[in-house]
Motif scaffolding. Structure first.
Motif, mmCIF file in Angstrom:
data_model
loop_
_atom_site.group_PDB
_atom_site.id
_atom_site.type_symbol
_atom_site.label_atom_id
_atom_site.label_comp_id
_atom_site.label_asym_id
_atom_site.label_seq_id
_atom_site.Cartn_x
_atom_site.Cartn_y
_atom_site.Cartn_z
ATOM 1 N N TRP A 1 40.087 14.895 -25.255
ATOM 2 C CA TRP A 1 41.209 15.784 -24.957
ATOM 3 C C TRP A 1 40.743 17.202 -24.637
ATOM 4 O O TRP A 1 41.342 17.882 -23.801
ATOM 5 N N VAL A 2 39.672 17.655 -25.283
ATOM 6 C CA VAL A 2 39.118 18.970 -24.937
ATOM 7 C C VAL A 2 38.632 18.950 -23.493
ATOM 8 O O VAL A 2 38.868 19.897 -22.727
ATOM 9 N N ARG B 1 39.830 26.696 -25.150
ATOM 10 C CA ARG B 1 40.415 27.535 -24.091
ATOM 11 C C ARG B 1 39.896 28.963 -24.172
ATOM 12 O O ARG B 1 39.606 29.595 -23.143
ATOM 13 N N TYR C 1 50.655 16.382 -25.057
ATOM 14 C CA TYR C 1 50.115 17.102 -26.211
ATOM 15 C C TYR C 1 51.027 17.012 -27.430
ATOM 16 O O TYR C 1 50.590 17.293 -28.548
ATOM 17 N N ASP D 1 41.678 18.968 -21.140
ATOM 18 C CA ASP D 1 42.319 20.279 -21.054
ATOM 19 C C ASP D 1 41.475 21.267 -20.263
ATOM 20 O O ASP D 1 42.011 22.148 -19.582
ATOM 21 N N LEU E 1 51.028 25.656 -27.417
ATOM 22 C CA LEU E 1 50.108 24.730 -26.771
ATOM 23 C C LEU E 1 50.661 23.308 -26.804
ATOM 24 O O LEU E 1 50.616 22.587 -25.799
ATOM 25 N N VAL F 1 43.052 18.017 -33.015
ATOM 26 C CA VAL F 1 42.789 18.092 -31.574
ATOM 27 C C VAL F 1 43.348 19.390 -30.995
ATOM 28 O O VAL F 1 42.684 20.079 -30.210
ATOM 29 N N LEU F 2 44.553 19.753 -31.397
ATOM 30 C CA LEU F 2 45.172 20.967 -30.866
ATOM 31 C C LEU F 2 44.382 22.219 -31.231
ATOM 32 O O LEU F 2 44.228 23.130 -30.406
ATOM 33 N N LEU G 1 41.507 22.343 -28.894
ATOM 34 C CA LEU G 1 41.926 22.782 -27.559
ATOM 35 C C LEU G 1 42.105 24.294 -27.516
ATOM 36 O O LEU G 1 41.691 24.958 -26.549
#
Length: 405
Positions: A143-144, A80, A65, A147, A58, A72-73, A76
């Motif tokens: 950021w979510v 997803r 990113y 994405d 990701l 945050v990752l 995400l």
């Protein structure tokens, strides 16, 4: 919480998660311990290899990113999954006609990046221009939303220690019931496995003395304290629909309803402590029950906050006895599998509750505890608790809606 029309339901259209168990909510039976040893010398609940690979992939997919914090990752990645499970892909009817809002909770936010930028400042006397936007709490939800392709919905970020995810879900529910949105991605994310954060937990004196292979997090087991820090995220795709529409949907799968989120607070001298009878838990539970218009007799199981600290575990059980009486519903927990993930813990507990509703199964802990093994009666409605430093607590009610064949 906003009053709602009885015919309106908040459906959980999809959900996603990542934790020390990988991308699944729970195993069928207790595996070998999913905990590992951190370089700081403490046991932690870190992501397994396959989930770590998903995070790495990701991070490399979009150039921007590569600079994002791990918190945050993880958000995400879970978002997803939730979006895909709900069928809310770009170009779908829902995406075209109904704006997507985002509400995310995190106790500490961009922990790793903040510590890196601070170390850079101490070493060089300056930091990069990206330091501020990459470490604000609001960058989690934004950021979510980015994405997910959302360009016209609200982006809300919440921090209320370990109940942060339920603050996010409660706010999303209020917006949905008020008609201010029709779809929400809501949940919590946390990546706190850094040396500084672990040192903070050790300083409080609550960290588990057990090694990683010895199931170091043991909710309900009594002394010694067995708090263990973990990382992870869970996100839910929420939509308000009428009960009639839900009943008419052509599906053989059960539908899950987020019935309510109640909140409680107690003002006590210690910001890390709580009252022996868990007054904030009592308030949150009673509010959730009252606003959902159900009684304690309607609860089939409780997913505990229970982080493995003797005082905290005892206070939560005292609160439950104050509400339910001495005969408590089956007590469940997933912290012995994933550790305490701070601001993500409530969301991961809710995801575990949905797993129990869907499968009617959960693994039994391999240590002496008051957590329930399998029960004979069906589990149709579950209360999920969360609490955190500062005297706050939150309780969510989730149920399985049986759709006529």
């Amino acid at each position: 919480m906003t009053e709602f029309v009885a015919e309106d339901l908040i459906l959980i259209r999809g959900r996603g998660r990542v934790s020390a168990l990988g991308l699944v909510p729970a195993p069928a039976a207790a595996p070998t311990s999913p905990f590992s040893a951190h370089t700081a010398g403490l046991p932690v609940a870190a992501l397994p290899t396959a989930a770590e690979a998903a995070v790495t992939q990701l991070r490399r997919q979009v150039p921007a990113y590569r600079q994002l914090d791990r918190t945050v990752l993880l958000g995400l990645l879970a978002a997803r999954q939730a979006t895909a499970a709900a069928g809310w892909h770009s170009g779908s009817a829902a995406a075209l006609h109904h704006p997507l809002a985002v509400s995310m909770g995190s106790s500490r936010g961009a922990t790793q990046r903040l510590e890196e930028f601070h170390a850079e400042f101490l070493a060089e006397g300056s930091v990069s221009a990206a330091a501020s936007p990459l470490t604000t709490l609001g960058n989690v939800a934004s950021w979510v939303a980015f994405d997910a392709g959302s360009t016209d919905g609200a982006t809300l970020s919440h921090s209320s220690t370990c109940s942060s995810a339920f603050q996010a879900l409660g706010n999303a529910m209020a917006w949905l019931r008020a008609g201010m949105a029709t779809r929400f991605l809501a949940g919590g994310t946390e990546a706190p496995l850094t040396g500084f954060t672990l040192a903070q937990m050790r300083a409080i004196g609550i960290y588990s003395p057990y090694a990683a292979a010895q199931w170091p997090c043991r909710p309900g087991a009594g002394r010694p304290s067995t708090f263990v820090l973990g990382e992870g995220a869970a996100v839910f795709a929420l939509e308000k629909v009428s009960r009639a529409r839900a009943a008419a949907e052509p599906t053989t799968e059960p539908l899950f309803v987020l019935e309510n989120v109640g909140f409680g607070f107690e003002a006590i001298g210690s910001k890390t402590g709580l009252s022996p009878d868990g007054q904030h838990f009592q308030q949150a539970i009673r509010q959730a029950l009252a606003q959902a218009r159900v009684s304690s007799a309607d609860i089939d199981a409780v997913v505990l906050h229970s982080p493995g600290t003797p005082a905290g575990d005892a206070a939560e059980r005292a609160a439950l006895r104050a509400v339910f009486g001495e005969l408590l519903p089956p007590l469940l927990s997933n912290k012995w599998l994933i550790g305490h993930t701070l601001g993500a813990s409530a969301a991961l507990s809710l995801d575990f509750a949905l797993h129990v509703l869907a499968t009617q199964q959960w693994p039994a802990p391999p240590f002496a505890t008051d957590l329930a093994a399998a029960v004979a009666h069906p589990i149709r409605r579950i209360l999920v608790n969360a609490a955190g430093f500062g005297g706050n607590a939150a309780s969510a009610l989730v149920s399985r809606l049986e759709v006529p064949a």
